[in-house]
Design an enzyme around this catalytic site. Structure first.
Site, PDB file in Angstrom:
ATOM      1  N   CYS B  64      55.042  27.213  26.305  1.00 23.08           N
ATOM      2  CA  CYS B  64      55.550  28.554  26.048  1.00 23.08           C
ATOM      3  C   CYS B  64      56.413  29.007  27.209  1.00 23.08           C
ATOM      4  O   CYS B  64      56.810  30.149  27.273  1.00 23.08           O
ATOM      5  CB  CYS B  64      54.385  29.514  25.829  1.00 23.08           C
ATOM      6  SG  CYS B  64      53.427  29.836  27.318  1.00 23.08           S
ATOM      7  N   CYS B  67      54.254  28.679  32.347  1.00 20.54           N
ATOM      8  CA  CYS B  67      53.999  28.112  33.670  1.00 20.54           C
ATOM      9  C   CYS B  67      55.258  28.128  34.534  1.00 20.54           C
ATOM     10  O   CYS B  67      55.183  28.366  35.739  1.00 20.54           O
ATOM     11  CB  CYS B  67      53.416  26.705  33.544  1.00 20.54           C
ATOM     12  SG  CYS B  67      51.730  26.729  32.911  1.00 20.54           S
ATOM     13  N   CYS B 175      48.028  23.058  29.011  1.00 18.23           N
ATOM     14  CA  CYS B 175      48.608  22.243  27.926  1.00 18.23           C
ATOM     15  C   CYS B 175      48.968  20.838  28.419  1.00 18.23           C
ATOM     16  O   CYS B 175      48.619  19.840  27.793  1.00 18.23           O
ATOM     17  CB  CYS B 175      49.859  22.916  27.359  1.00 18.23           C
ATOM     18  SG  CYS B 175      49.505  24.415  26.439  1.00 18.23           S
ATOM     19  N   CYS B 224      46.239  28.892  32.429  1.00 15.57           N
ATOM     20  CA  CYS B 224      47.099  29.351  31.333  1.00 15.57           C
ATOM     21  C   CYS B 224      47.556  30.763  31.640  1.00 15.57           C
ATOM     22  O   CYS B 224      47.006  31.708  31.131  1.00 15.57           O
ATOM     23  CB  CYS B 224      46.353  29.297  30.000  1.00 15.57           C
ATOM     24  SG  CYS B 224      47.409  29.578  28.575  1.00 15.57           S
ATOM     25  N   HIS B 270      33.498  34.089  39.356  1.00 14.63           N
ATOM     26  CA  HIS B 270      32.448  35.112  39.399  1.00 14.63           C
ATOM     27  C   HIS B 270      32.039  35.476  40.830  1.00 14.63           C
ATOM     28  O   HIS B 270      31.772  36.640  41.131  1.00 14.63           O
ATOM     29  CB  HIS B 270      31.242  34.573  38.623  1.00 14.63           C
ATOM     30  CG  HIS B 270      30.071  35.489  38.543  1.00 14.63           C
ATOM     31  ND1 HIS B 270      30.141  36.736  37.965  1.00 14.63           N
ATOM     32  CD2 HIS B 270      28.792  35.332  38.970  1.00 14.63           C
ATOM     33  CE1 HIS B 270      28.955  37.304  38.040  1.00 14.63           C
ATOM     34  NE2 HIS B 270      28.127  36.478  38.636  1.00 14.63           N
ATOM     35  N   CYS B 273      34.515  37.888  42.361  1.00 11.72           N
ATOM     36  CA  CYS B 273      35.076  38.871  41.442  1.00 11.72           C
ATOM     37  C   CYS B 273      34.982  40.263  42.072  1.00 11.72           C
ATOM     38  O   CYS B 273      33.962  40.617  42.660  1.00 11.72           O
ATOM     39  CB  CYS B 273      34.295  38.857  40.126  1.00 11.72           C
ATOM     40  SG  CYS B 273      34.834  40.138  38.979  1.00 11.72           S
ATOM     41  N   CYS B 293      30.716  45.490  35.657  1.00  8.68           N
ATOM     42  CA  CYS B 293      30.763  44.055  35.346  1.00  8.68           C
ATOM     43  C   CYS B 293      31.110  43.839  33.866  1.00  8.68           C
ATOM     44  O   CYS B 293      30.633  44.559  32.980  1.00  8.68           O
ATOM     45  CB  CYS B 293      29.410  43.420  35.644  1.00  8.68           C
ATOM     46  SG  CYS B 293      29.342  41.678  35.170  1.00  8.68           S
ATOM     47  N   CYS B 299      32.962  38.066  29.545  1.00  7.64           N
ATOM     48  CA  CYS B 299      33.584  37.437  30.720  1.00  7.64           C
ATOM     49  C   CYS B 299      33.027  36.035  30.965  1.00  7.64           C
ATOM     50  O   CYS B 299      31.821  35.814  30.962  1.00  7.64           O
ATOM     51  CB  CYS B 299      33.359  38.305  31.948  1.00  7.64           C
ATOM     52  SG  CYS B 299      34.276  37.711  33.367  1.00  7.64           S
ATOM     53  N   CYS B 308      40.704  32.191  41.823  1.00  8.89           N
ATOM     54  CA  CYS B 308      41.388  33.452  41.480  1.00  8.89           C
ATOM     55  C   CYS B 308      40.824  34.638  42.266  1.00  8.89           C
ATOM     56  O   CYS B 308      41.561  35.527  42.684  1.00  8.89           O
ATOM     57  CB  CYS B 308      41.249  33.772  39.994  1.00  8.89           C
ATOM     58  SG  CYS B 308      41.961  32.540  38.921  1.00  8.89           S
ATOM     59  N   CYS B 320      42.583  38.988  36.389  1.00  4.01           N
ATOM     60  CA  CYS B 320      42.192  39.416  35.042  1.00  4.01           C
ATOM     61  C   CYS B 320      41.051  40.423  35.049  1.00  4.01           C
ATOM     62  O   CYS B 320      41.129  41.482  34.427  1.00  4.01           O
ATOM     63  CB  CYS B 320      41.822  38.206  34.194  1.00  4.01           C
ATOM     64  SG  CYS B 320      43.232  37.111  33.916  1.00  4.01           S
ATOM     65  N   CYS B 327      37.431  37.331  32.169  1.00  2.00           N
ATOM     66  CA  CYS B 327      37.983  36.015  32.521  1.00  2.00           C
ATOM     67  C   CYS B 327      37.808  35.120  31.293  1.00  2.00           C
ATOM     68  O   CYS B 327      36.764  35.148  30.645  1.00  2.00           O
ATOM     69  CB  CYS B 327      37.221  35.437  33.711  1.00  2.00           C
ATOM     70  SG  CYS B 327      37.561  33.684  34.018  1.00  2.00           S
ATOM     71  N   CYS B 330      40.557  29.847  31.754  1.00  3.96           N
ATOM     72  CA  CYS B 330      41.701  29.107  31.215  1.00  3.96           C
ATOM     73  C   CYS B 330      41.967  27.812  31.966  1.00  3.96           C
ATOM     74  O   CYS B 330      42.868  27.062  31.588  1.00  3.96           O
ATOM     75  CB  CYS B 330      42.934  29.998  31.185  1.00  3.96           C
ATOM     76  SG  CYS B 330      43.489  30.544  32.820  1.00  3.96           S
TER      77      CYS B 330
END
Lengths: 591, 382
Positions: B64, B67, B175, B224, B270, B273, B293, B299, B308, B320, B327, B330
């Site tokens: 798509c 990336c 992908c 993703c 987590h 987070c 939470c 999540c 992340c 996210c 989350c 991905c």
């Protein structure tokens, strides 16, 4: 006759092929637009939780993921019966979110995808024979718009000033989206009944800072008229004629000042918009302003038969109040829905007039034409039948052919600007029509995109600083049982044009049917069951492969411009419509 | 950047990256992010310029472009500056290149300056490039690969040609790594038969390169989209010789070819987070738009092996869960099937096939975390 094929058409989203027959004068006599991929996206939502659609449909396109996410969210608002109750501040957050994406997407198109073709050697070959003026103009074109990793005659060409300056701005806009959406691409903040993130005062301040930084770029590179003056005299002009006069007088002033010195630089007042507005068009540049040459982008990419084309807008951006109408009737949205005929007559938009044909697509469906909600997607499974060279009578694309009331429709900035009767774009369209040009052409399509970017920047500031109130209500509860045996429709505007999602759920509240009709499918569509070509195909046929200079089959720059002027998104186009595969290819169908 | 990381950066400032051993290097880049890495260590970057130019060939399959979009969002320096600093020649990239495929009567015309297909052939011939693959590869229908044909060639064949002479191969995005969204369970999945470069979902024997009988190591950077830091740092490390392909890979990659430094086997999203405090107190949001939470909103952060939470996204402004969405894990080889339904809490989740040794341990760990939620809930008498 020479077959001139561009495959792949790069610098778009996805994979596209344009095949043309070209005569000795360089005029295209026949054309096929083929999307080259089958992704099989369609089955993944079947029997699933409807809410997953807001996340998963974003994966149709990574350039405008949130447009899909937001359209899905509209469909879910409708499915769960909460569209009338979504709080105002959630709707404004969604507007800010979409507005930022549309500006970023347009800027990317103008500078990274379309712009590099202005540095094509075809223009050098013509312009450098035109003395000092031509040489100066070429110097500006290559100096502003050359892409990275570019070479001419074996020598590396440095990336253009506007190109390089635009990349960080695109990044900045994406960062602003992430601030209120988690990340970009692939934000997480969409949910029926509201929005997941209530921006706080600090976020508003940050958004305003991003805004000012982006506007610095605009005033240094893009538009040299003070931004407020431009909006006041175009978007807010009292008539289309006044808007056009303002722009042509401004350009005439620049020409008068620069013609003796041959200085067409940004410092001399030629922002990228002014530069393209003057030099892009034969009618504006040569006839009106008396310039010695132009790129003649108004002579390519037009429609030859106005009865075979229309302009379609589903409507986007909610008004700042609680709730909205999922059917997007005229006037419900800030960018209203609307349909404009090929002869520029205004019609009311009716979503029930949308159909899709698969007569020339790689599908073995039971009939050629369907309403989107009834669509079938049964792909060819015989590799021998997936052939792109069979000509206009064959099946030659993974795209289907959407039609509005049976007529191909152009969607996107030009359609939206016509639908809202934006004075400058409407005035230009009328002027071109009157002088025997097609109202839609490469030039008006690009100017509409530039003008829409300016308008969104203007509206965005209102959304951020006036309409959004930190601390307000951001969501209403969603009763998941409300989806049972219910349907929903999401109508919205992605950067590339009208985007619709349709969803149905069964007695268990799970998805039984999910369909999308997306901008790329409208724009790049193959012929329909009546043999009528799609918008891109119509715009190619009768246009020259070289808008200026000698016929050169080996560098058909006109085809690049026409293809890219629509800002095609092929991943969107070939998501293949039926996200549940209600009618699966390998199961027996009992009718 | 937290104070701790700032201190670390300060301590490491001036250290010669080229002399640093691999372990320290990977630790440093893991914690710093691309901007700090490429921005702070100017001496090393200057030395990098003495290296021969590295060519990068970036090809797009079924994708798509998300990336590529993500990599264009790389921090300071941005992608263009990074390319310059690392002396990289981005020789081909379908969304950015000046060229396109040009054919007259079925034959390629013009030169590599304007024709993308001639350009790619020249790059293949020269060899020695880093191949980046974005997007999955359809093997269908019937093993023909004809569900994606670009420039009169199936993408399956293009991958084969491009892979043969590559010095290193990097799959970017879920992908390209595992098939991603195009491999989601559906009743056309067996027709389309989408593959990642070296895996089909969790199956190492069904990657497209195995299908093509090409035996080359592949570094996977899933997500993703993939985070730009993960992509640029990995490319940077390969270019600077900090990761020697293939010798260093077994030590650096996990069972799914992910660099452990970015996808830590013993750490999940987590743990860092921004809403973690609410979890620890057993406070959960049940309607979107709150600040607690997100476990009850589905999540999957307790299952997501990615950094992340430390790195955050888009100039570290958010992530996210910070924006109130769950989350979706991905980066998992089984995504999206292992994460659906996205908004429903799942305690029976099988991360990337629980039968595989190391991952099984991880899954057990994740389950323990989920049990923790239960415990808290019981305490509150829910």
């Amino acid at each position: 006759m020479v077959n001139v094929t561009v495959d792949p058409l790069t610098r778009i989203e996805g994979h596209q092929r344009i095949s043309t027959e070209v005569d000795a004068n360089g005029v295209i006599t026949d054309a096929q637009s083929s999307s080259l991929i089958f992704r099989g996206f369609e089955r993944i939502l079947q029997k699933q939780d409807p809410r997953d659609a807001a996340f998963l449909t974003q994966r149709i396109c990574g350039v405008c993921p949130l447009s899909h996410g937001l359209t899905a969210t509209n469909a879910l608002d409708d499915l769960y019966g909460v569209a009338e109750h979504v709080p105002k501040d959630a709707l404004v957050m969604r507007n800010i979110f979409q507005g930022l994406n549309m500006i970023a997407s347009h800027a990317t198109h103008i500078y990274v995808l379309f712009g590099p073709d202005l540095a094509n050697p075809a223009y050098r070959n013509v312009l450098t024979t035109l003395g000092d003026t031509g040489n100066s103009v070429w110097k500006e074109m290559v100096g502003r718009f050359a892409p990275i990793s570019y070479k001419m005659d074996g020598a590396a060409v440095p990336a253009g000033s506007s190109y390089l300056a635009a990349l960080p701005e695109k990044k900045r806009l994406q960062e602003a989206i992430a601030l209120i959406g988690g990340r970009m691409p692939g934000p997480s903040s969409l949910y029926p009944g509201g929005y997941t993130y209530p921006a706080n005062v600090a976020d508003i301040t940050k958004l305003s800072t991003y805004y000012l930084e982006v506007m610095d770029f605009v005033s240094s590179h893009t538009l040299k008229v003070p931004f407020d003056t431009w909006i006041e005299n175009t978007y807010k002009a009292s008539s289309p004629q006044k808007a056009v006069s303002f722009v042509t007088e401004h350009l005439q002033g620049l020409v008068d000042k620069s013609v003796a010195s041959n200085d067409f630089s940004k410092e001399a007042g030629w922002g990228d918009v002014e530069f393209y507005a003057a030099f892009g068009s034969e009618l504006v540049g040569e006839t009106l302003l008396g310039l010695p040459a132009s790129l003649k982008h108004d002579t390519i990419g037009g429609y030859k038969d106005p009865s075979k084309i229309c302009f379609v807008a589903y409507g986007g951006y909610y008004k700042p109040k609680d709730g909205y109408d999922p059917r997007s009737p005229e006037g419900d949205r800030i960018f209203t829905s609307g349909v404009v005929s090929g002869n520029l007559e205004y019609l009311k938009f009716d979503p029930d007039k949308i159909t899709e044909s698969t007569a020339h697509s790689f599908y073995k469906n039971s009939a050629d034409d369907f309403a989107p909600a009834e669509g079938e997607t049964v792909p060819f499974t015989d590799p021998e039948k997936i052939v792109f060279t069979g000509g206009s009578d064959s099946q030659y694309s993974w795209d289907k052919a959407p039609r509005y009331d049976g007529i191909p429709g152009e969607v996107g900035p030009l359609a939206r600007m016509l639908a809202i009767k934006e004075p400058l774009v409407t005035g230009l369209a009328l002027a071109f029509n009157e002088k025997g040009y097609s109202a839609a052409n490469v030039y008006t399509r690009m100017l509409a995109r530039m003008q829409e970017t300016a308008i969104l920047a203007y509206e965005l500031l209102n959304w951020v600083t006036v309409d959004y109130e930190p601390g307000g209500k951001i969501s209403v509860p969603v009763d998941l049982n409300a989806a049972k045996n219910n349907k929903g429709m999401g109508l919205w505007e992605a950067p590339r044009g009208a985007l619709g999602h349709w969803i149905s759920a069964g007695g268990d509240g799970k998805v039984t049917n999910y369909q999308c009709v997306v901008p790329g499918t409208w724009l790049m569509s193959p012929r329909d069951s009546n043999g009528v070509p799609g918008p891109l195909e119509q715009s190619l046929i009768g246009s020259k492969i070289n808008p200026v200079g000698d016929v050169d089959y080996t560098n058909p720059v006109g085809i690049y411009h026409m293809g890219r002027s629509y800002d095609p998104c092929i991943s969107c186009a070939v998501h293949t419509i039926d996200l549940t595969g209600k009618r699966a290819p390998n199961t027996l169908r009992i009718l | 950047m937290s104070t701790g990381i700032k201190n670390l950066v300060r301590t490491l400032d001036g250290v010669d990256f080229l002399k640093m051993d691999r372990r320290t290097f990977m630790k440093a880049v893991g914690i710093m992010g691309a901007s700090a890495f490429l921005g702070t260590y100017k001496t090393d970057i200057v030395k990098a310029l003495e290296f021969a130019e590295t060519k990068v060939l970036w090809i797009h399959g079924s994708e798509c472009t998300g990336c590529s979009e993500s990599v264009l969002n790389a921090g300071n320096p941005d992608l263009v500056q990074a390319l310059e600093k690392l002396n990289v020649n981005l020789a081909f990239h379908e969304t950015l290149c000046a060229q396109q495929g040009i054919w007259n009567d079925g034959k390629l015309v013009n030169t590599s300056e304007l024709n993308s297909e001639i350009l790619q052939e020249e790059i293949y011939e020269e060899g020695g490039y880093i191949l980046v693959v974005e997007g999955a590869i359809p093997n269908g229908p019937d093993g023909s690969g004809r569900y994606l044909v670009i420039g009169n060639k199936t993408f399956k064949d293009t991958l084969g040609e491009a892979a043969k002479n590559a010095a290193a191969i990097v799959a970017v995005g879920t992908c390209a790594c595992y098939g991603g969204i195009t491999s989601a369970d559906s009743d056309v999945a067996k027709d389309t038969d989408y593959r990642g470069v070296a895996f089909a979902k969790t199956d190492k024997s069904k990657g497209m390169l195995q299908e093509l009988n090409i035996d080359k190591p592949v570094i996977n950077i899933p997500g993703c989209p993939a985070h730009p830091d993960w992509v640029l740092l990995t490319l940077g490390a390969v270019i600077l010789g900090k990761i020697k392909v293939p010798d260093d890979l077994p030590a650096l990659l996990d069972d799914y070819n992910r660099p452990k430094v970015f996808y830590p086997p013993d750490h999940t999203v987590h743990e860092n987070c921004p809403r973690r405090g609410y979890y620890d107190r057993g406070e959960f949001d049940e309607q979107v738009g709150g600040e607690k939470c997100l476990w009850k909103l589905g999540c999957k952060a307790p299952y997501a092996h990615a950094d992340c939470g430390i790195r955050r996204w888009n100039g570290s402004v958010s992530m996210c869960t910070q924006a109130g969405g769950p989350c979706i894990n991905c980066v998992d080889p089984g995504w999206p099937d292992t994460s659906r339904p996205l908004y429903v809490e799942r305690e029976d989740i099988g991360v990337a096939g629980a039968n595989i040794d190391t991952v099984a341990k991880v899954a057990v760990g994740a389950a323990a975390v989920a049990a923790g939620v239960h415990a808290v809930r019981r305490m509150k008498g829910e």
